[in-house]
Design a protein around this motif. Sequence first.
Motif, short mmCIF file in Angstrom:
data_model
loop_
_atom_site.label_atom_id
_atom_site.label_comp_id
_atom_site.label_asym_id
_atom_site.label_seq_id
_atom_site.Cartn_x
_atom_site.Cartn_y
_atom_site.Cartn_z
N TYR A 39 -38.44 10.81 8.27
CA TYR A 39 -37.24 10.48 8.81
C TYR A 39 -36.89 9.21 8.50
O TYR A 39 -37.40 8.29 8.84
N HIS A 64 -35.52 16.71 14.95
CA HIS A 64 -34.14 16.05 15.42
C HIS A 64 -33.65 17.12 16.43
O HIS A 64 -33.50 18.45 16.44
N VAL A 70 -34.83 11.71 17.71
CA VAL A 70 -35.69 12.41 16.69
C VAL A 70 -37.13 11.78 17.07
O VAL A 70 -37.27 10.72 17.45
#
Length: 626
Positions: A39, A64, A70
């Motif tokens: 990410y 997520h 996250v």
Amino acid sequence: MCGIAGIFDLNGARDVDRAALKRMTDALAHRGPDGEGFYFAPGVGLGHRRLAIIDKEGGAQPFHAQSGGVLTYNGEIYNYEKLAQRLKHKIALKTRSDTEVLAEGLSLEGADYLQNLRGMFAFGFYEPGAHSLTLARDRLGERPLYYAETNDGFLMFASEIGALAASGLIDLSLDPRAAADYFFYGYVPDPKAIWRGVLKLPPAHWVRFERGKTPRLERYWRPVFANGGALAYDEAAELLRAQIDDAVKAQMISDVPMGAFLSGGVDSASILSSMAQAQGAVTACTIDFDGDDDESAAARAVAKKFAAVHYEDEANADSTALIDRVAAAMGEPFADASALPSYQVAEIARRHVTVALTGDGGDEIFAGYRRYPFFLGEERTRRIIPPPFRAALFGPLGALYPKLDWAPRPLRAKTTFQALAQSSAQGYAAAVAINLPSRMEAILNPDFTRMLGGYRPSSLIAEAMDASDAEDPLSRAQYADLMTWLPGRMLVKVDRTSMAHGLEARPPLLDHRIVEWAGALPPDYKLKHGTGKRILKDAFASRLGADHIARKKRGFAPPIREWMRRERNNPALRLNASQHWRESGLFSERAVDAMIRDFRSGRAECAQELWSVIMFDAFLRTARGG
């Protein structure tokens, strides 16, 4: 089980070094052979390597959360299904994974959500709205988490110190105090790490990083040792068996093959019996060793009693060839020689299962170590003889008496005499020390000793004992072990040797509910008349049989003393050809060479001290690519 990594900008929203994060996750591939994920957003990058255990299709990370945030996470939340039921009143869950439950719970409740978790975990949780990163670690320290700040203001974190080193963004210079701790304890205790500027997040802590603010570090749980008006002994033993059965059942959640490590000891046999109670058909893995420490016959009898599918494999008792592989897996210097057979056990077990329940934690929670009754005996002497008289009597005796490592225990009195000359905390520190300090001082470079500025590693035990709420000496010693020995040595060994092979190890005896309950027991429920783990043995005597309960405790360490006196494949002779320890600046080369000669000739008994140098040299060789 998994490997996690991340980079976070502490000063703004600069782009993170994506190549560095990729190198970090690549260094963790053994922890997560089933896939990787990333990410990226302004000022942050999270990485993940996955070992898929639960919801193999739906638990990919970084995850997520619908409600924000996250997550990159390593571990197992055993009560996630119950927590999911609570969350369903607030949000529609999309998977059946514990990862989603953790991510959504953190998004909704923040760090307070940690109080609800029953499991083992280490994670990084990024909240885009606040541009904040929270790192957290489970109560007992079953899962590791390292972090460091770069010179230009980026925070990095990872499951293993080797991943931080692989980034190329940190300084690989030794922390002198961490090195001193290693030469005393045989490992580097939390929160230190061997590289300067790197820290381990201590167990039961979380830390929050936010742009422009001082990091906030908090402890969210602490074991308590206080007599809570315990039940009658027999009733308490029955309740303990029920609690262990419950913990084992909770930890048997898995979508992949599961089994148990089975030795001839009470701890692992108890776990297997609880698995049989919960499921009936169970799998057990046993390793056969040549020599007096082989417990395969006892393990075989236990497996037969509970109708387990039993895999027995031969381990190579002469495992000196594993030194560099084990050193690389540990990531930091580690002088517990039982890491070598533990590495082999995990390698062989992985052929049959992906998850293994273990008996780890029984000695710490139920006072099974032999050092506990010796410590209590020393405490009785301390109460009788005033400190000045003890120092005058036992100080000279401790200095003059030889260290007879090879002799029967009653003759190995040197450390006892030395301990009696000291305070309670100093004496217990000597009991858990892996090396004799005077021996190590003789081979360490005086410049290194001066660099320490008077720092004494034994102070860690004193600090832990002082932080305990317990009054009796046994509970104070157990508390110190839970703060130092258990997370820094025993659980590091279990994590690194199992994860080196992509094997998840789970220790049900370290369920925090059991730890809390056991802490409230009277000390004599655990240790009486010199016999440790009393209540655990009595709780499972009806299942395992009196003969198994009465078996003498066996060790799990290879014969390093014999290895270092032979002519061929002698690990001590590796030091002659190695420049790594010589160039470290920590040792007196002449003194180490003399120690090797004196030991091999029989003039000195210093096998453990030499082994510590050997493993430190192996650490330097593997950590720096030598």
